[in-house]
Motif scaffolding. Sequence first.
Motif, PDB file in Angstrom:
ATOM      1  N   THR A  31      -5.176  -2.530   6.856  1.00 27.16           N
ATOM      2  CA  THR A  31      -5.311  -1.226   7.521  1.00 27.16           C
ATOM      3  C   THR A  31      -3.947  -0.575   7.723  1.00 27.16           C
ATOM      4  OG1 THR A  31      -7.274  -2.022   8.671  1.00 27.16           O
ATOM      5  CG2 THR A  31      -6.243  -0.040   9.542  1.00 27.16           C
ATOM      6  N   GLY A  32      -2.947  -1.365   8.074  1.00 22.17           N
ATOM      7  CA  GLY A  32      -1.605  -0.835   8.320  1.00 22.17           C
ATOM      8  C   GLY A  32      -0.972  -0.211   7.098  1.00 22.17           C
ATOM      9  N   LYS A  80       4.108   5.465  15.984  1.00 25.29           N
ATOM     10  CA  LYS A  80       3.423   5.175  14.723  1.00 25.29           C
ATOM     11  C   LYS A  80       4.159   4.092  13.954  1.00 25.29           C
ATOM     12  CE  LYS A  80       1.243   9.608  13.968  1.00 25.29           C
ATOM     13  NZ  LYS A  80       0.989  10.686  13.031  1.00 25.29           N
ATOM     14  N   GLY A  81       3.393   3.318  13.183  1.00 23.20           N
ATOM     15  CA  GLY A  81       3.963   2.287  12.336  1.00 23.20           C
ATOM     16  C   GLY A  81       2.878   1.601  11.530  1.00 23.20           C
ATOM     17  N   ILE A  82       3.285   0.684  10.644  1.00 24.80           N
ATOM     18  CA  ILE A  82       2.297  -0.006   9.813  1.00 24.80           C
ATOM     19  C   ILE A  82       1.938  -1.378  10.371  1.00 24.80           C
ATOM     20  CG2 ILE A  82       2.920   1.225   7.708  1.00 24.80           C
ATOM     21  CD1 ILE A  82       4.408  -1.282   6.786  1.00 24.80           C
ATOM     22  N   GLY A 115       0.835  -1.199   0.000  1.00 24.55           N
ATOM     23  CA  GLY A 115       0.000   0.000   0.000  1.00 24.55           C
ATOM     24  C   GLY A 115       0.863   1.239   0.000  1.00 24.55           C
ATOM     25  N   LYS A 116       0.233   2.394   0.220  1.00 25.33           N
ATOM     26  CA  LYS A 116       0.965   3.653   0.165  1.00 25.33           C
ATOM     27  C   LYS A 116       1.955   3.803   1.316  1.00 25.33           C
ATOM     28  CE  LYS A 116      -2.448   6.278   2.743  1.00 25.33           C
ATOM     29  NZ  LYS A 116      -3.243   7.446   2.840  1.00 25.33           N
ATOM     30  N   ASN A 117       1.721   3.145   2.455  1.00 22.21           N
ATOM     31  CA  ASN A 117       2.628   3.265   3.603  1.00 22.21           C
ATOM     32  C   ASN A 117       3.755   2.238   3.606  1.00 22.21           C
ATOM     33  OD1 ASN A 117       1.137   5.369   4.557  1.00 22.21           O
ATOM     34  ND2 ASN A 117       0.025   4.175   6.065  1.00 22.21           N
ATOM     35  N   GLY A 118       3.647   1.197   2.806  1.00 20.90           N
ATOM     36  CA  GLY A 118       4.712   0.199   2.783  1.00 20.90           C
ATOM     37  C   GLY A 118       4.185  -1.171   2.399  1.00 20.90           C
ATOM     38  N   GLU A 119       4.903  -2.182   2.863  1.00 19.13           N
ATOM     39  CA  GLU A 119       4.604  -3.560   2.489  1.00 19.13           C
ATOM     40  C   GLU A 119       4.721  -4.453   3.711  1.00 19.13           C
ATOM     41  OE1 GLU A 119       7.104  -6.887   0.046  1.00 19.13           O
ATOM     42  OE2 GLU A 119       6.886  -4.923  -0.897  1.00 19.13           O
ATOM     43  N   LEU A 130      -8.866 -15.664  13.424  1.00 15.33           N
ATOM     44  CA  LEU A 130      -7.523 -15.103  13.618  1.00 15.33           C
ATOM     45  C   LEU A 130      -6.918 -14.676  12.284  1.00 15.33           C
ATOM     46  CD1 LEU A 130      -4.960 -14.628  15.399  1.00 15.33           C
ATOM     47  CD2 LEU A 130      -4.299 -16.937  14.745  1.00 15.33           C
ATOM     48  N   THR A 131      -6.994 -15.543  11.294  1.00 13.79           N
ATOM     49  CA  THR A 131      -6.423 -15.247   9.980  1.00 13.79           C
ATOM     50  C   THR A 131      -7.073 -14.016   9.368  1.00 13.79           C
ATOM     51  OG1 THR A 131      -5.991 -17.598   9.647  1.00 13.79           O
ATOM     52  CG2 THR A 131      -5.956 -16.203   7.695  1.00 13.79           C
ATOM     53  N   ARG A 132      -8.391 -13.938   9.470  1.00 15.06           N
ATOM     54  CA  ARG A 132      -9.107 -12.784   8.917  1.00 15.06           C
ATOM     55  C   ARG A 132      -8.721 -11.501   9.641  1.00 15.06           C
ATOM     56  NH1 ARG A 132     -12.254  -8.364   9.888  1.00 15.06           N
ATOM     57  NH2 ARG A 132     -13.581  -7.919   8.136  1.00 15.06           N
ATOM     58  N   ALA A 133      -8.599 -11.551  10.973  1.00 21.84           N
ATOM     59  CA  ALA A 133      -8.241 -10.359  11.752  1.00 21.84           C
ATOM     60  C   ALA A 133      -6.817  -9.905  11.433  1.00 21.84           C
ATOM     61  CB  ALA A 133      -8.381 -10.641  13.242  1.00 21.84           C
ATOM     62  N   LEU A 134      -5.886 -10.837  11.284  1.00 18.08           N
ATOM     63  CA  LEU A 134      -4.514 -10.476  10.953  1.00 18.08           C
ATOM     64  C   LEU A 134      -4.426  -9.856   9.552  1.00 18.08           C
ATOM     65  CD1 LEU A 134      -2.553 -13.516  12.430  1.00 18.08           C
ATOM     66  CD2 LEU A 134      -2.698 -11.207  13.355  1.00 18.08           C
ATOM     67  N   LEU A 135      -5.177 -10.407   8.602  1.00 15.19           N
ATOM     68  CA  LEU A 135      -5.209  -9.838   7.246  1.00 15.19           C
ATOM     69  C   LEU A 135      -5.806  -8.433   7.257  1.00 15.19           C
ATOM     70  CD1 LEU A 135      -6.231 -12.732   4.859  1.00 15.19           C
ATOM     71  CD2 LEU A 135      -4.257 -11.251   4.635  1.00 15.19           C
ATOM     72  N   GLN A 136      -6.880  -8.242   8.029  1.00 16.08           N
ATOM     73  CA  GLN A 136      -7.496  -6.915   8.139  1.00 16.08           C
ATOM     74  C   GLN A 136      -6.490  -5.915   8.706  1.00 16.08           C
ATOM     75  OE1 GLN A 136     -10.797  -5.713   7.357  1.00 16.08           O
ATOM     76  NE2 GLN A 136      -9.678  -3.829   7.697  1.00 16.08           N
ATOM     77  N   ASN A 137      -5.716  -6.320   9.720  1.00 17.54           N
ATOM     78  CA  ASN A 137      -4.704  -5.440  10.303  1.00 17.54           C
ATOM     79  C   ASN A 137      -3.609  -5.103   9.302  1.00 17.54           C
ATOM     80  OD1 ASN A 137      -6.031  -5.293  12.735  1.00 17.54           O
ATOM     81  ND2 ASN A 137      -4.806  -6.896  13.698  1.00 17.54           N
ATOM     82  N   MET A 138      -3.240  -6.058   8.455  1.00 18.91           N
ATOM     83  CA  MET A 138      -2.230  -5.795   7.432  1.00 18.91           C
ATOM     84  C   MET A 138      -2.754  -4.766   6.419  1.00 18.91           C
ATOM     85  SD  MET A 138      -0.808  -9.675   6.831  1.00 18.91           S
ATOM     86  CE  MET A 138       0.258  -9.302   5.472  1.00 18.91           C
TER      87      MET A 138
END
Length: 178
Positions: A77-78, A134-136, A28-32, A67-75
């Motif tokens: 969003t980050g 702050k961080g991704i 994304g725009k903030n990184g990978e 868990l997998t869905r929540a971790l993907l959502q966090n990625m």
Amino acid sequence: MSRIGKLPIDLPSGVTVSQADGEVTVKGKNGELKSKFDKKMTISQEGEQLIVTRADDTKQSRALHGLTRALLQNMVTGVSEGFSKTLEIVGVGYRVQLSGTKLVFGLGYSHPVEVEAPAGITFEVPNPNTVIIKGINKQHVGQCAANIRTLRPPEPYKGKGIKYQGEYIRRKVGKTGM
């Protein structure tokens, strides 16, 4: 079925997801960000949404689904918005200042305490009693904030120490005096 796991993940514009060798990469725009997930979980992209499905209904698969869905959502969003934690420093003479990428704390010890910014984390100090981390990567931001908080956790009598913004410190009654 998992109430969290069955929800689709909406991909904002500018975010791309790719899979190779069992590793999911979100850019994304903030990184990978890259992460590996259990082989029992199937991650598929349908248009502008990610969908996580599980192979069977075993107890472990049901646990991993949400868990997998929540971790993907966090990625997602980050890399699109990023994460931040705000810490407040409470106490007479307690302060923090930013020196390059390093935080220098005055916490009532006989020496200043220095904290170096880990990779992928940035610090902001809007005033001498506030630190914004702050961080991704949500896990790294939270862990860094927790590590800083352990330098001087808030005590229950006067509330002095480093606390999260909005955290309630349960107070104890001090000496009664006679």
